[in-house]
Motif scaffolding. Structure first.
Motif, PDB file in Angstrom:
ATOM      1  N   GLU A 196       0.813  -1.220   0.000  1.00 51.13           N
ATOM      2  CA  GLU A 196       0.000   0.000   0.000  1.00 51.13           C
ATOM      3  C   GLU A 196       0.843   1.265   0.000  1.00 51.13           C
ATOM      4  OE1 GLU A 196      -2.565  -0.230   3.367  1.00 51.13           O
ATOM      5  OE2 GLU A 196      -3.572  -2.071   2.703  1.00 51.13           O
ATOM      6  N   CYS A 197       2.068   1.180   0.532  1.00 44.13           N
ATOM      7  CA  CYS A 197       2.911   2.371   0.677  1.00 44.13           C
ATOM      8  C   CYS A 197       4.330   2.045   0.240  1.00 44.13           C
ATOM      9  CB  CYS A 197       2.886   2.847   2.132  1.00 44.13           C
ATOM     10  SG  CYS A 197       3.939   4.267   2.464  1.00 44.13           S
ATOM     11  N   LEU A 198       4.874   2.861  -0.673  1.00 43.60           N
ATOM     12  CA  LEU A 198       6.240   2.675  -1.160  1.00 43.60           C
ATOM     13  C   LEU A 198       7.018   3.966  -0.965  1.00 43.60           C
ATOM     14  CD1 LEU A 198       8.450   1.090  -2.720  1.00 43.60           C
ATOM     15  CD2 LEU A 198       7.432   1.968  -4.838  1.00 43.60           C
ATOM     16  N   GLU A 199       8.195   3.852  -0.329  1.00 41.96           N
ATOM     17  CA  GLU A 199       9.079   5.000  -0.131  1.00 41.96           C
ATOM     18  C   GLU A 199      10.424   4.711  -0.786  1.00 41.96           C
ATOM     19  OE1 GLU A 199       9.460   5.726   4.009  1.00 41.96           O
ATOM     20  OE2 GLU A 199       7.460   6.570   4.235  1.00 41.96           O
ATOM     21  N   LEU A 200      10.885   5.641  -1.611  1.00 43.75           N
ATOM     22  CA  LEU A 200      12.205   5.554  -2.237  1.00 43.75           C
ATOM     23  C   LEU A 200      12.983   6.795  -1.811  1.00 43.75           C
ATOM     24  CD1 LEU A 200      11.114   4.446  -5.822  1.00 43.75           C
ATOM     25  CD2 LEU A 200      11.880   2.981  -3.947  1.00 43.75           C
ATOM     26  N   ARG A 201      14.015   6.600  -0.995  1.00 45.63           N
ATOM     27  CA  ARG A 201      14.761   7.723  -0.432  1.00 45.63           C
ATOM     28  C   ARG A 201      16.227   7.632  -0.861  1.00 45.63           C
ATOM     29  NH1 ARG A 201      11.369  10.191   3.023  1.00 45.63           N
ATOM     30  NH2 ARG A 201       9.632   8.964   3.872  1.00 45.63           N
ATOM     31  N   LYS A 202      16.658   8.642  -1.610  1.00 47.57           N
ATOM     32  CA  LYS A 202      18.035   8.714  -2.093  1.00 47.57           C
ATOM     33  C   LYS A 202      18.411   7.473  -2.892  1.00 47.57           C
ATOM     34  CE  LYS A 202      19.568  11.791   1.618  1.00 47.57           C
ATOM     35  NZ  LYS A 202      20.547  12.053   2.684  1.00 47.57           N
ATOM     36  N   VAL A 203      17.556   7.132  -3.825  1.00 43.48           N
ATOM     37  CA  VAL A 203      17.843   6.018  -4.716  1.00 43.48           C
ATOM     38  C   VAL A 203      18.207   6.571  -6.088  1.00 43.48           C
ATOM     39  CG1 VAL A 203      16.255   4.521  -3.464  1.00 43.48           C
ATOM     40  CG2 VAL A 203      15.466   5.709  -5.522  1.00 43.48           C
ATOM     41  N   SER A 204      18.791   5.732  -6.918  1.00 41.97           N
ATOM     42  CA  SER A 204      19.161   6.131  -8.275  1.00 41.97           C
ATOM     43  C   SER A 204      19.060   4.917  -9.181  1.00 41.97           C
ATOM     44  CB  SER A 204      20.592   6.690  -8.300  1.00 41.97           C
ATOM     45  OG  SER A 204      21.523   5.689  -7.911  1.00 41.97           O
ATOM     46  N   GLY A 205      19.184   5.164 -10.490  1.00 39.28           N
ATOM     47  CA  GLY A 205      19.275   4.073 -11.456  1.00 39.28           C
ATOM     48  C   GLY A 205      17.978   3.671 -12.122  1.00 39.28           C
ATOM     49  N   ILE A 206      16.830   4.096 -11.575  1.00 32.47           N
ATOM     50  CA  ILE A 206      15.546   3.699 -12.167  1.00 32.47           C
ATOM     51  C   ILE A 206      15.176   4.697 -13.267  1.00 32.47           C
ATOM     52  CG2 ILE A 206      13.180   2.987 -11.684  1.00 32.47           C
ATOM     53  CD1 ILE A 206      13.831   3.074  -8.729  1.00 32.47           C
ATOM     54  N   GLN A 207      14.732   4.181 -14.394  1.00 26.77           N
ATOM     55  CA  GLN A 207      14.266   5.046 -15.476  1.00 26.77           C
ATOM     56  C   GLN A 207      12.750   4.989 -15.643  1.00 26.77           C
ATOM     57  OE1 GLN A 207      16.467   4.643 -19.168  1.00 26.77           O
ATOM     58  NE2 GLN A 207      18.291   3.959 -18.061  1.00 26.77           N
ATOM     59  N   TYR A 224      15.811  11.926  -5.238  1.00 28.53           N
ATOM     60  CA  TYR A 224      16.130  11.041  -6.359  1.00 28.53           C
ATOM     61  C   TYR A 224      17.219  11.682  -7.209  1.00 28.53           C
ATOM     62  CZ  TYR A 224      15.982   8.423 -10.652  1.00 28.53           C
ATOM     63  OH  TYR A 224      16.361   7.677 -11.739  1.00 28.53           O
ATOM     64  N   TYR A 225      18.185  10.873  -7.631  1.00 27.01           N
ATOM     65  CA  TYR A 225      19.247  11.399  -8.492  1.00 27.01           C
ATOM     66  C   TYR A 225      19.706  10.300  -9.441  1.00 27.01           C
ATOM     67  CZ  TYR A 225      22.492   8.660  -5.626  1.00 27.01           C
ATOM     68  OH  TYR A 225      23.124   7.634  -4.987  1.00 27.01           O
ATOM     69  N   ASP A 226      20.331  10.733 -10.525  1.00 30.12           N
ATOM     70  CA  ASP A 226      20.938   9.792 -11.463  1.00 30.12           C
ATOM     71  C   ASP A 226      22.231  10.411 -11.983  1.00 30.12           C
ATOM     72  OD1 ASP A 226      19.815   7.176 -13.152  1.00 30.12           O
ATOM     73  OD2 ASP A 226      21.371   8.312 -14.198  1.00 30.12           O
ATOM     74  N   LYS A 227      23.232   9.571 -12.150  1.00 27.65           N
ATOM     75  CA  LYS A 227      24.530  10.073 -12.614  1.00 27.65           C
ATOM     76  C   LYS A 227      24.408  10.718 -13.988  1.00 27.65           C
ATOM     77  CE  LYS A 227      26.971   6.518  -9.974  1.00 27.65           C
ATOM     78  NZ  LYS A 227      27.820   5.303 -10.044  1.00 27.65           N
ATOM     79  N   ASN A 228      23.520  10.157 -14.797  1.00 28.60           N
ATOM     80  CA  ASN A 228      23.264  10.721 -16.120  1.00 28.60           C
ATOM     81  C   ASN A 228      22.056  11.649 -16.011  1.00 28.60           C
ATOM     82  OD1 ASN A 228      22.745  11.335 -18.772  1.00 28.60           O
ATOM     83  ND2 ASN A 228      22.844   9.224 -19.511  1.00 28.60           N
ATOM     84  N   HIS A 229      22.292  12.957 -15.975  1.00 26.83           N
ATOM     85  CA  HIS A 229      21.208  13.906 -15.744  1.00 26.83           C
ATOM     86  C   HIS A 229      20.263  14.028 -16.931  1.00 26.83           C
ATOM     87  CE1 HIS A 229      22.775  15.165 -11.887  1.00 26.83           C
ATOM     88  NE2 HIS A 229      23.974  15.319 -12.425  1.00 26.83           N
ATOM     89  N   ASP A 230      20.619  13.401 -18.054  1.00 29.41           N
ATOM     90  CA  ASP A 230      19.732  13.439 -19.216  1.00 29.41           C
ATOM     91  C   ASP A 230      18.670  12.351 -19.157  1.00 29.41           C
ATOM     92  OD1 ASP A 230      21.045  15.606 -20.352  1.00 29.41           O
ATOM     93  OD2 ASP A 230      22.544  14.316 -21.313  1.00 29.41           O
ATOM     94  N   ILE A 231      18.789  11.438 -18.191  1.00 27.64           N
ATOM     95  CA  ILE A 231      17.817  10.349 -18.036  1.00 27.64           C
ATOM     96  C   ILE A 231      16.822  10.720 -16.944  1.00 27.64           C
ATOM     97  CG2 ILE A 231      17.502   7.933 -17.399  1.00 27.64           C
ATOM     98  CD1 ILE A 231      20.237   7.338 -18.551  1.00 27.64           C
ATOM     99  N   TRP A 232      15.553  10.682 -17.278  1.00 24.15           N
ATOM    100  CA  TRP A 232      14.494  11.046 -16.344  1.00 24.15           C
ATOM    101  C   TRP A 232      13.815   9.788 -15.807  1.00 24.15           C
ATOM    102  CZ3 TRP A 232      11.856  16.138 -15.912  1.00 24.15           C
ATOM    103  CH2 TRP A 232      12.648  17.171 -16.413  1.00 24.15           C
TER     104      TRP A 232
END
Length: 466
Positions: A196-207, A224-232
């Motif tokens: 019922e509840c999902l929390e993603l804190r300081k994760v990366s890599g998901i497109q 949320y962050y990604d090393k490649n800033h062109d990927i959303w």
């Protein structure tokens, strides 16, 4: 024996306590502060011998703040001894381990804790909240199969199930400080049919975060962050009701069609304003896109960063898209620079019924000051055409107004604006905080001043609370 004496004394010298129904005895035992006292009650009588094993317990371990390797190893050994001590207990509801700066040399110990939680005790709530580490703990494959877990919190843990997870009764999942993949995320979510509840804190890599479950209603994404800033990160969650985006999250894409059931959106965004002008324009565009994506929600909350950006966008001539929101909460700095941006945004909220302005305090408006100054903004606010009424606005509340009211008279222009344009307003609440007893005379004086202001609604009541 001390515990035995207390219990016998409570029974009036006899053993009437043992005659109570078992659920009552278990409730009594669960209130003992020292859990090992619960075990010691097994010596009281045959009735009490195994009763302790059915008492719901919670086990929590927080590592000491020490860089000394011996201290860490000693606490690891303590946890392992405690878990061995409690392995016969039938009802351990919660296991919590935190503040360990994880290293791979501790992997076998942590594996033991996961095995205890998922295979021995079958706890309902399990937390591995590790401290900042150079490497993440590889969550073991045996831990992905469990039907008892209802809440799971993992921080600095790497998730990579070989097959689909099987957390059939999991209701709440929090993952923090981890690099995920679309594949691993899909395997985890597909194995949580009751989530019922999902929390993603300081994760990366998901497109692509695709949530098709009709039961998952709350999604929180923080930093949320990604090393490649062109990927959303694209969010596809047609059934979620509550979405919260917190902190530095500049690469998340939301479209109304992908969150069609969304009712409540909280955007507590925050960015570094030292960027080049081109990067700032990207962030402005990002905020505009987010606001388009949540224009259909009934309830919206915005952070001070959002308000500052809205004020700049208003200066640039941008207008917020029409919305269906009925509840709006704005975190606002104590600065008149924000007023035109607030009023411009309110013009797109004509269905609004409740407005809450949470005064955030004296937050510097360094970015906004690049585009204008207080005198210019005050003049624009007084002369600009922010016309149009709010035909449904019934309640306005201003929270956390610190200090004496006489020191906060810059609020009056905004109050006057709302009183003038809210034609069916019923209640205007000022929840003020005061420093010192000398606030009371000022409170009475300002109450009279507020009541004397022009109002479009004949039924309004102005209420002060503190």
């Amino acid at each position: 024996m001390e515990t035995q004496k207390k219990i016998m004394a409570a029974a009036g010298g006899g053993d009437r306590l043992s005659d109570l129904p078992e659920p009552i005895l278990l409730h009594i035992l669960s209130k003992l502060w020292d859990k090992k006292q619960v075990v010691r009650t097994s010596i009281l009588s045959t009735r009490w011998r195994f009763l302790w094993m059915s008492v719901p317990l919670s086990l929590g371990f927080t590592f000491p703040n020490s860089e000394n390797q011996n201290d860490i190893l000693a606490y690891l050994a303590l946890i392992n001894r405690e878990l061995y001590y409690w392995k016969s207990c039938e009802k351990i509801k919660r296991l919590f381990v935190s503040s360990l700066r994880y290293d791979k040399i501790y992997a076998k110990d942590v594996d033991l804790w996961v095995h205890f939680a998922t295979k021995v005790a079958n706890v309902e709530v399990f937390t591995l909240d590790f401290y900042s580490s150079q490497q993440n703990y590889e969550f073991p494959q045996f831990g992905y199969k469990n039907s008892s877990l209802r809440e799971l919190v993992l921080s600095y843990c790497q998730l990579n199930p070989c097959g689909s997870a099987n957390w059939s009764n999991l209701v709440s999942l929090s993952i923090g400080n981890a690099e995920l993949t679309d594949g691993a995320t899909e395997k985890v979510l597909s194995g949580c049919p009751n989530l019922e509840c999902l929390e993603l804190r300081k994760v990366s890599g998901i497109q692509r975060l695709e949530i098709r479950s009709v039961k998952l209603r709350e999604l929180t994404i923080e930093e949320y962050y990604d090393k490649n800033h062109d990927i959303w990160l694209e969010i596809i969650a047609p059934h979620i009701k509550h979405l919260e985006i917190i902190g530095m999250c500049s690469e998340i894409r939301i479209e109304q069609t992908n969150v069609a059931s969304l009712v409540y959106a909280i955007l507590r965004l925050n960015f570094d304003f030292e960027d080049e002008e081109s990067n700032l324009e990207k962030k402005f565009s990002y905020l505009k896109e987010l606001l388009h994506g949540v224009a259909h929600v009934e309830n919206l909350e915005l952070s001070t960063w959002c308000i500052e950006c809205l004020s700049i966008l208003e200066l640039k001539g941008w207008r917020s898209p029409p919305s269906r929101r009925k509840f709006l909460e704005l975190s606002v700095a104590e600065d008149q620079l924000d007023f035109p941006g607030i009023c411009s945004f309110l013009q797109s909220s004509l269905d609004l019924e409740t407005l809450v302005i949470d005064w955030f305090g004296d937050s510097p408006r360094d970015l906004l000051s690049r585009y204008t100054n207080k005198d210019k903004q005050t003049m624009r606010f007084e002369t600009h055409n922010f016309n149009g009424s709010f035909p449904h606005l019934k309640t306005v509340k201003i929270d956390n107004l610190w200090g004496l009211l006489s020191e906060n008279k810059f609020v009056l222009p905004l109050v006057k604006y709302l009183l003038k344009h809210a034609i069916v307003l019923e209640k205007f609440v000022i929840a003020a905080s005061f420093l010192g007893s000398d606030a009371f005379p000022d409170h009475a004086e300002m109450t009279q001043e507020f009541l004397s202001l022009p109002r479009s609604s004949p039924h309004i009541s102005v209420v002060f609370s503190y």
